[in-house]
Design a protein around this motif. Structure first.
Motif, PDB file in Angstrom:
ATOM      1  N   ALA A 566       0.845  -1.197   0.000  1.00  0.00           N
ATOM      2  CA  ALA A 566       0.000   0.000   0.000  1.00  0.00           C
ATOM      3  C   ALA A 566       0.878   1.244   0.000  1.00  0.00           C
ATOM      4  CB  ALA A 566      -0.937  -0.009   1.205  1.00  0.00           C
ATOM      5  N   GLU A 567       2.065   1.114  -0.580  1.00  0.00           N
ATOM      6  CA  GLU A 567       3.025   2.219  -0.579  1.00  0.00           C
ATOM      7  C   GLU A 567       2.709   3.227  -1.681  1.00  0.00           C
ATOM      8  OE1 GLU A 567       5.623   2.921   1.327  1.00  0.00           O
ATOM      9  OE2 GLU A 567       6.556   1.077   2.097  1.00  0.00           O
ATOM     10  N   SER A 572      11.504   8.100  -1.163  1.00  0.00           N
ATOM     11  CA  SER A 572      11.633   7.618   0.217  1.00  0.00           C
ATOM     12  C   SER A 572      11.105   6.196   0.374  1.00  0.00           C
ATOM     13  CB  SER A 572      10.896   8.556   1.178  1.00  0.00           C
ATOM     14  OG  SER A 572       9.513   8.611   0.854  1.00  0.00           O
ATOM     15  N   SER A 573      10.087   5.827  -0.425  1.00  0.00           N
ATOM     16  CA  SER A 573       9.511   4.485  -0.280  1.00  0.00           C
ATOM     17  C   SER A 573      10.252   3.445  -1.111  1.00  0.00           C
ATOM     18  CB  SER A 573       8.034   4.488  -0.696  1.00  0.00           C
ATOM     19  OG  SER A 573       7.894   4.739  -2.080  1.00  0.00           O
ATOM     20  N   PHE A 574      11.000   3.872  -2.141  1.00  0.00           N
ATOM     21  CA  PHE A 574      11.639   2.910  -3.041  1.00  0.00           C
ATOM     22  C   PHE A 574      12.615   1.975  -2.323  1.00  0.00           C
ATOM     23  CE2 PHE A 574      14.782   1.593  -6.255  1.00  0.00           C
ATOM     24  CZ  PHE A 574      13.936   0.914  -7.102  1.00  0.00           C
ATOM     25  N   PRO A 575      13.437   2.475  -1.384  1.00  0.00           N
ATOM     26  CA  PRO A 575      14.326   1.529  -0.682  1.00  0.00           C
ATOM     27  C   PRO A 575      13.564   0.421   0.043  1.00  0.00           C
ATOM     28  CG  PRO A 575      15.070   3.774  -0.341  1.00  0.00           C
ATOM     29  CD  PRO A 575      13.732   3.870  -1.017  1.00  0.00           C
ATOM     30  N   ARG A 576      12.401   0.765   0.624  1.00  0.00           N
ATOM     31  CA  ARG A 576      11.606  -0.265   1.304  1.00  0.00           C
ATOM     32  C   ARG A 576      11.050  -1.265   0.289  1.00  0.00           C
ATOM     33  NH1 ARG A 576       9.770   4.387   3.992  1.00  0.00           N
ATOM     34  NH2 ARG A 576       7.829   4.416   2.779  1.00  0.00           N
ATOM     35  N   LEU A 577      10.568  -0.754  -0.842  1.00  0.00           N
ATOM     36  CA  LEU A 577      10.057  -1.643  -1.889  1.00  0.00           C
ATOM     37  C   LEU A 577      11.168  -2.535  -2.434  1.00  0.00           C
ATOM     38  CD1 LEU A 577       7.842   0.951  -3.801  1.00  0.00           C
ATOM     39  CD2 LEU A 577       7.005  -0.993  -2.474  1.00  0.00           C
ATOM     40  N   LEU A 578      12.352  -1.949  -2.632  1.00  0.00           N
ATOM     41  CA  LEU A 578      13.486  -2.709  -3.150  1.00  0.00           C
ATOM     42  C   LEU A 578      13.901  -3.796  -2.169  1.00  0.00           C
ATOM     43  CD1 LEU A 578      15.378  -2.848  -5.582  1.00  0.00           C
ATOM     44  CD2 LEU A 578      16.940  -1.329  -4.363  1.00  0.00           C
ATOM     45  N   ASN A 579      13.848  -3.488  -0.887  1.00  0.00           N
ATOM     46  CA  ASN A 579      14.198  -4.477   0.135  1.00  0.00           C
ATOM     47  C   ASN A 579      13.225  -5.658   0.109  1.00  0.00           C
ATOM     48  OD1 ASN A 579      15.745  -5.341   2.532  1.00  0.00           O
ATOM     49  ND2 ASN A 579      13.816  -4.964   3.605  1.00  0.00           N
ATOM     50  N   ARG A 580      11.940  -5.343  -0.056  1.00  0.00           N
ATOM     51  CA  ARG A 580      10.943  -6.418  -0.124  1.00  0.00           C
ATOM     52  C   ARG A 580      11.130  -7.240  -1.399  1.00  0.00           C
ATOM     53  NH1 ARG A 580       4.997  -4.332   1.124  1.00  0.00           N
ATOM     54  NH2 ARG A 580       4.655  -6.598   1.070  1.00  0.00           N
ATOM     55  N   GLU A 654      -0.449  13.024 -15.178  1.00  0.00           N
ATOM     56  CA  GLU A 654       0.642  13.753 -14.539  1.00  0.00           C
ATOM     57  C   GLU A 654       0.100  14.569 -13.367  1.00  0.00           C
ATOM     58  OE1 GLU A 654       3.537  13.124 -15.163  1.00  0.00           O
ATOM     59  OE2 GLU A 654       3.888  12.688 -17.286  1.00  0.00           O
ATOM     60  N   GLY A 655       0.866  14.610 -12.311  1.00  0.00           N
ATOM     61  CA  GLY A 655       0.431  15.330 -11.119  1.00  0.00           C
ATOM     62  C   GLY A 655      -0.171  14.428 -10.067  1.00  0.00           C
ATOM     63  N   LYS A 656      -0.656  13.251 -10.470  1.00  0.00           N
ATOM     64  CA  LYS A 656      -1.180  12.290  -9.511  1.00  0.00           C
ATOM     65  C   LYS A 656      -0.056  11.384  -9.022  1.00  0.00           C
ATOM     66  CE  LYS A 656      -6.061  11.832 -10.749  1.00  0.00           C
ATOM     67  NZ  LYS A 656      -6.563  12.066  -9.379  1.00  0.00           N
ATOM     68  N   ARG A 657      -0.174  10.958  -7.784  1.00  0.00           N
ATOM     69  CA  ARG A 657       0.817  10.048  -7.227  1.00  0.00           C
ATOM     70  C   ARG A 657       0.559   8.620  -7.704  1.00  0.00           C
ATOM     71  NH1 ARG A 657       0.613  11.442  -0.889  1.00  0.00           N
ATOM     72  NH2 ARG A 657      -1.563  10.902  -1.282  1.00  0.00           N
ATOM     73  N   ILE A 658       1.608   7.811  -7.654  1.00  0.00           N
ATOM     74  CA  ILE A 658       1.499   6.409  -8.066  1.00  0.00           C
ATOM     75  C   ILE A 658       1.495   5.524  -6.832  1.00  0.00           C
ATOM     76  CG2 ILE A 658       2.621   4.536  -9.339  1.00  0.00           C
ATOM     77  CD1 ILE A 658       3.861   6.670 -11.152  1.00  0.00           C
ATOM     78  N   ILE A 659       0.544   4.621  -6.774  1.00  0.00           N
ATOM     79  CA  ILE A 659       0.396   3.707  -5.640  1.00  0.00           C
ATOM     80  C   ILE A 659       0.803   2.301  -6.072  1.00  0.00           C
ATOM     81  CG2 ILE A 659      -1.253   2.643  -4.053  1.00  0.00           C
ATOM     82  CD1 ILE A 659      -2.847   5.264  -4.197  1.00  0.00           C
ATOM     83  N   VAL A 660       1.546   1.620  -5.218  1.00  0.00           N
ATOM     84  CA  VAL A 660       1.976   0.239  -5.474  1.00  0.00           C
ATOM     85  C   VAL A 660       1.048  -0.696  -4.710  1.00  0.00           C
ATOM     86  CG1 VAL A 660       3.850  -1.431  -5.279  1.00  0.00           C
ATOM     87  CG2 VAL A 660       4.368   0.971  -5.768  1.00  0.00           C
ATOM     88  N   ASP A 661       0.282  -1.489  -5.453  1.00  0.00           N
ATOM     89  CA  ASP A 661      -0.675  -2.415  -4.828  1.00  0.00           C
ATOM     90  C   ASP A 661      -0.056  -3.767  -4.497  1.00  0.00           C
ATOM     91  OD1 ASP A 661      -2.867  -0.769  -4.685  1.00  0.00           O
ATOM     92  OD2 ASP A 661      -3.719  -1.403  -6.606  1.00  0.00           O
ATOM     93  N   ASP A 662       0.921  -4.194  -5.292  1.00  0.00           N
ATOM     94  CA  ASP A 662       1.498  -5.531  -5.098  1.00  0.00           C
ATOM     95  C   ASP A 662       2.967  -5.539  -5.503  1.00  0.00           C
ATOM     96  OD1 ASP A 662      -1.096  -7.249  -4.636  1.00  0.00           O
ATOM     97  OD2 ASP A 662      -1.490  -6.024  -6.408  1.00  0.00           O
ATOM     98  N   ILE A 663       3.683  -6.479  -4.900  1.00  0.00           N
ATOM     99  CA  ILE A 663       5.090  -6.726  -5.218  1.00  0.00           C
ATOM    100  C   ILE A 663       5.197  -8.189  -5.629  1.00  0.00           C
ATOM    101  CG2 ILE A 663       7.415  -6.846  -4.257  1.00  0.00           C
ATOM    102  CD1 ILE A 663       6.447  -4.707  -2.235  1.00  0.00           C
ATOM    103  N   LYS A 664       5.857  -8.435  -6.752  1.00  0.00           N
ATOM    104  CA  LYS A 664       5.875  -9.796  -7.285  1.00  0.00           C
ATOM    105  C   LYS A 664       7.231 -10.122  -7.885  1.00  0.00           C
ATOM    106  CE  LYS A 664       3.728 -12.448 -11.034  1.00  0.00           C
ATOM    107  NZ  LYS A 664       2.642 -12.469 -12.025  1.00  0.00           N
ATOM    108  N   VAL A 665       7.688 -11.343  -7.657  1.00  0.00           N
ATOM    109  CA  VAL A 665       8.922 -11.843  -8.270  1.00  0.00           C
ATOM    110  C   VAL A 665       8.628 -13.191  -8.915  1.00  0.00           C
ATOM    111  CG1 VAL A 665      11.270 -12.658  -7.883  1.00  0.00           C
ATOM    112  CG2 VAL A 665      10.441 -10.641  -6.660  1.00  0.00           C
ATOM    113  N   ARG A 666       9.015 -13.308 -10.168  1.00  0.00           N
ATOM    114  CA  ARG A 666       8.870 -14.570 -10.911  1.00  0.00           C
ATOM    115  C   ARG A 666      10.261 -15.077 -11.241  1.00  0.00           C
ATOM    116  NH1 ARG A 666       5.299 -17.356 -14.395  1.00  0.00           N
ATOM    117  NH2 ARG A 666       6.257 -18.222 -16.273  1.00  0.00           N
TER     118      ARG A 666
END
Length: 764
Positions: A566-567, A572-580, A654-666
Motif C-alpha cells: 500500500a506504498e 523515500s519508499s523505493f528503498p523499502r520496496l526494493l528491500n521487499r 501527470e500530477g497524480k501520485r502512483i500507488i503500489v498495490d502488489d510486489i511480485k517476483v517470478r
C-alpha cells in the motif's frame, strides 16, 4: 488428439537402434487419440507405455502399472479444468464469506458487456451454497489521504503500535471486544483493526452442517484478507479438521486487493481443482507408487500452467490450469521462432479442430491478469491468447444470404461429413474438396470400423446441395470450387480477426510480424491468412501439428511469489520496496535451487503492480531481469509503468501520485541452456538448392488443388517433408506433408527447408 514428445533421452545399448552408434540424444514423437476408451483409459499413460516399449524393446501389456526407473521427468498439460468450466461440470462447493457480503460475488462489478441486449442472461455463480461468518476487520485510514504517511499508524520492527492514527475520520470511540481497538500491521504495511474474530464453536457447527450436506470443497473469501489472512487461515484449519478435502483460501491463492475478482477466482479454484486432481489420481494410478511420492530418486512430474511456466504437483491447481493446453503451443513457437538479434515480433496461429488460438510474442510472453472464460471473470496470470470458434471441425452453413463458418463444431463425434459418420459439412470437408487434403496420405481411421479413408463423395454431395441453394438465392452460376472456396475465405477471415485485435488494435503494424503457424489444420490456412494480413514471412515447425506437446518439452520451470503493498511510490519508499523485492527474490531463488536450478540457468522478473492515485486500473510494471547472482541494477519501475500506461490509454495522469498495490517476483529455471542457432541465423549461412518440380526425384506425386488466384492446378506437386533436405528451396504452388500435417504452398510463395522449420516467403 493427444501428442507426446520425448526430448533429449540418450539411447543406450539396450535400445534397439543399430544406427545409433554414438548414443546421441534423440526426439521421439507419438501421437494418439485423446479418448479411446475401448483401447485405453488414459492417453498420456498409454503414450508413455508406447515410448517405454520402443526405448526398452520390451512388450508392456496395457493396463499394467508402468515402472518409472527409466524416466527422468514427465510433463503434462491438460484441458480438464477448462472443459469442466466450459461445460459447468465442476465440483459442488460452498462459499464461506464475511457476514454481510453474501451476495457480493453475485452482484459482481456490475459490468454489462452487452449493454444493448434486451434479454441479458447472466452466468450463474459457480458455488452452490453460501456460509456467512461472523468476523470483521477494517483498515485504519485511507490510501488516498494526501498526508497518508504523516497520519498513518506507526509500528516498530516487531509490529507493535508506537503511534496511533493522526488523521481525520477516525472514530476514537470504536472499540473491540476487549474495550480497546485491536490494531495490527497487515502484510501490505497497512494498519488493520480487528473488530471481530470468528468464533470456533459457531464455525465448527456451521461447517459441520455443510459436511453433512455432502460438501467437500469450500472457497473462503474474507474482507481485507489479502493483507490480514489470519482469519482465513483459521477457518481453513477448522475446515480441514472436519474432513473438507479441498479448501481454497483467497489470501493464499491471490493475495491481491479487490475482493470480487479475488473471490470469484477462489470459487473457480474450489470448483475446478477437485476435478483436476481426480483426473491426476487416475493418471498416477497407472505408475509405480514412487512416481507420486516425489522422492529424490523418482522422476519429476511437472505441469504446464496458464502463464507458460512449469509447476510441480503441490503448486498446480484448477485456477492455474485453465489455459494449460494452448500455453504449450505458445511456448513452442516462442522458443523455436524468436531471434534475439533480429527481434522480429511473432504472431502464433494455432488452428485446431474446433477453435483457433492466436497470441503474440516480442521477446517476452504477453500476460494478462484478468480474463473472462465461460462468463466467469478470473484474476490469475495467463498468457494473452485470443480464441475464436473457427477450426477444422467448424460447421459450414448458408443462412440468410450469408456464408457461415462456425461457431458450431462437428467435433470428433460424428465429425465432418467426410468422417463417414453422417456429420455436417465442415472446414475439413472444404479443404478435402479443394484438394488440400489427400485421402491416400491421410490416416485411415474413419467409419464405424475405424479403418476407412476420408470420404470425399460425402463432402461432394453436401456441397452440391449447398451450391444449388446459393446459386438460386443469388441467381448466379458459381462453380462448386468457387462456392467451397467462399467458405474457406470466411473461415480465414474469422481466424484473421483476433490477429488484428492483438496487433492493429494495440498499435502494432500487422505486416511487420512473422506468422508462426501450427496446429493440425494450420498448414492448410497459413499462406492465405498471411496474404490477407499482408504478412510476408511464415514459419512452420517440423512438429507444427504437435507443437503444444513439443513446447511442453522445451518449457522452463517457474516459481512466483507475491505480496500486497500500500506504498505511495516515491524516493523515500523505493528503498523499502526494493528491500521487499530482494527478500522475495532470495526466497524464489532458494525454491529454484531446491529444484536443481542455479547460476546462469536462473532468471528473475521483478514487478510492481502500480496505479495512479484515485484510479482502480493497476498495471504490472516490469523492472530489469537480472540473471543468477549478478547485482540487481536500479530498476526504473516508474518509467516502465508510464510507458505501459501511455501505450494502453494514450495519456498520463501527470500530477497524480502512483500507488503500489502488489510486489511480485517470478523466477525462471531454464530447462535448456541453449536451443542452438535461431532459424534466421541458420538461413544467413544456409547453402540452398532450388528444386525444379519437373525434374526432381524428390516429388512424391501430383494432385489437383484449387487456388484463388489461378483456379485449379491439376499438376500441383506433392512432397513428403522427410524426403526434403535442409537447404532445399521450392516455389508454389505445392503441397508438403508428413504423417501429422499437410502444408499448402500458394502460388508465388517460396519455401526454404531448414533444420527445424519451413520458412515461407510470400512474393507479390
Amino acid at each position: 488428439m493427444q501428442s507426446l514428445v520425448v526430448r533429449e533421452w540418450k539411447a543406450s545399448g539396450s535400445y534397439p537402434d543399430p544406427d545409433n552408434v554414438d548414443g546421441e540424444r534423440k526426439e521421439l514423437v507419438v501421437k494418439l487419440l485423446s479418448q479411446d476408451p475401448e483401447n485405453y483409459k488414459d492417453a498420456p499413460t498409454e503414450g508413455i507405455r508406447r515410448v517405454l516399449e520402443i526405448v526398452t524393446g520390451q512388450k508392456i501389456p496395457r493396463g499394467e502399472r508402468l515402472n518409472v526407473d527409466k524416466i527422468d521427468y514427465i510433463r503434462l498439460s491438460t484441458t480438464v479444468a477448462t472443459n469442466a468450466l466450459l461445460e459447468r461440470k465442476g465440483q459442488k462447493h460452498a462459499l464461506v464469506i464475511t457476514k454481510g457480503f453474501k451476495d457480493l460475488l453475485l452482484i459482481g462489478n456490475q459490468t454489462r458487456p452487452k449493454i444493448f441486449d434486451l434479454n441479458i442472461r447472466r452466468a450463474a455463480p459457480l458455488y452452490s451454497s453460501v456460509l456467512e461468518v461472523e468476523e470483521r476487520v477494517t483498515l485504519v485510514g485511507y490510501t488516498s489521504d494526501p498526508q497518508a504517511a504523516e497520519h498513518a499508524v506507526q509500528f516498530n520492527d516487531d509490529g507493535k503500535v508506537t503511534r496511533g492514527y493522526r488523521g481525520p475520520g477516525w472514530d476514537q470511540n470504536v472499540h473491540g471486544e476487549e474495550g480497546e481497538p485491536e490494531i495490527v500491521q497487515g502484510l501490505s504495511g497497512e494498519a488493520v483493526q480487528i473488530l471481530r474474530r470468528p468464533g470456533e464453536n459457531t464455525l465448527k457447527s456451521d461447517l459441520g452442517k455443510l459436511r453433512e450436506a455432502g460438501y467437500t470443497s469450500i472457497a473462503v473469501v474474507l474482507a481485507h484478507s489479502y493483507t490480514y489472512p489470519d482469519h482465513e487461515l483459521f477457518i481453513g484449519k477448522v475446515a480441514k479438521s472436519l474432513g473438507f478435502t479441498h479448501i481454497s483460501l483467497s489470501s493464499q491463492l491471490l493475495p491481491m486487493i479487490k475482493m470480487v475478482p479475488r473471490g470469484v477466482s477462489s470459487t473457480a479454484d474450489a470448483y475446478l481443482t477437485p476435478i483436476l486432481y481426480e483426473y491426476l489420481d487416475g493418471f498416477f494410478d497407472g505408475f509405480d507408487e514412487q512416481l507420486r511420492s516425489g522422492g529424490i530418486d523418482t522422476p519429476r512430474v511437472e505441469f504446464m500452467a496458464s502463464d507458460g511456466g512449469l509447476l510441480d504437483l503441490d503448486n498446480f491447481s484448477g485456477l492455474k490450469s485453465i489455459l494449460s493446453g494452448p500455453a504449450g503451443g505458445v511456448v513452442g513457437y516462442a522458443l523455436t521462432s524468436w531471434d534475439g538479434k533480429e527481434k522480429f515480433p511473432i504472431i502464433g496461429l494455432d488452428v485446431g479442430g474446433t477453435s483457433t488460438d492466436v497470441s503474440r510474442y516480442d521477446g517476452r510472453y504477453e500476460t494478462v491478469y484478468e480474463t473472462t472464460t465461460a462468463g466467469v471473470t478470473i484474476q490469475s496470470p495467463q498468457l494473452d491468447i485470443n480464441t475464436v470458434a473457427a477450426g477444422g471441425g467448424s460447421c459450414l452453413t448458408f443462412r440468410n444470404g450469408l456464408f457461415l463458418a462456425g461457431p458450431e463444431s462437428a467435433g470428433a463425434e460424428p465429425g465432418p461429413a467426410c468422417y463417414r459418420k453422417g456429420g455436417p459439412l465442415a472446414v475439413t470437408d472444404a479443404n478435402l474438396m479443394l484438394g488440400r487434403l489427400i485421402p491416400d496420405y491421410f490416416p485411415k481411421i474413419f467409419g464405424k470400423t475405424a479403418d476407412q479413408p476420408l470420404d470425399i463423395e460425402a463432402s461432394k454431395v453436401g456441397f452440391e446441395k449447398v451450391a444449388k441453394e446459393i446459386n438460386e438465392a443469388f441467381k448466379s452460376n458459381l462453380s462448386l470450387d468457387e462456392v467451397v472456396y467462399g467458405f474457406i475465405k470466411v473461415a480465414n477471415e474469422t481466424m484473421a480477426r483476433p490477429i488484428r485485435t492483438l496487433t492493429e488494435a494495440r498499435g502494432f503494424e500487422t505486416a511487420k510480424h512473422i506468422l508462426a503457424s501450427f496446429g493440425g489444420a494450420g498448414g492448410q490456412h497459413a499462406c492465405e491468412i498471411a496474404k490477407q494480413l499482408n504478412i510476408k514471412k511464415i514459419l512452420i515447425h517440423r512438429y507444427s501439428s504437435i507443437l503444444s506437446a513439443y513446447g511442453l518439452a522445451l518449457a522452463d520451470r517457474a516459481v512466483e511469489q507475491q505480496e500486497p503493498s500500500a506504498e505511495i511510490f516515491s524516493e523515500s519508499s523505493f528503498p523499502r520496496l526494493l528491500n521487499r523485492l530482494n527478500n522475495l527474490t532470495n526466497s524464489v531463488k532458494a525454491a529454484l535451487e531446491k529444484q536443481g536450478f542455479n547460476g546462469s540457468r536462473v532468471m528473475f522478473e521483478r514487478y510492481l503492480n502500480m496505479r495512479w492515485e484515485g484510479t482502480d486500473t493497476a498495471m504490472m510494471a516490469l523492472g530489469s531481469s537480472p540473471r543468477g547472482d549478478e547485482d540487481v541494477p536500479k530498476e526504473d519501475f516508474e518509467d516502465a509503468f508510464k510507458k505501459a500506461y501511455k501505450h494502453e490509454f494514450g495519456f498520463l495522469l501527470e500530477g497524480k501520485r502512483i500507488i503500489v498495490d502488489d510486489i511480485k517476483v517470478r523466477g525462471i529455471g531454464k530447462t535448456f541452456d541453449s536451443l542452438g542457432p535461431s532459424v534466421f541465423q541458420e538461413l544467413a549461412e544456409l547453402k540452398t538448392n532450388k528444386i525444379d518440380h519437373g525434374t526432381t526425384k524428390k516429388k512424391e506425386t501430383t494432385t489437383s488443388v484449387y487456388f484463388e488466384s489461378v483456379g485449379r492446378v491439376d499438376d500441383t506437386p506433392v512432397y513428403k517433408l522427410p524426403d526434403l533436405d535442409v537447404g532445399d528451396v521450392l516455389r508454389g504452388p505445392a503441397m508438403i506433408l508428413d504423417d501429422t500435417q499437410t502444408i499448402v504452398v500458394v502460388p508465388d510463395a517460396e519455401v526454404t527447408v531448414t533444420r527445424n522449420h519451413l520458412y515461407i516467403v510470400l512474393h507479390d
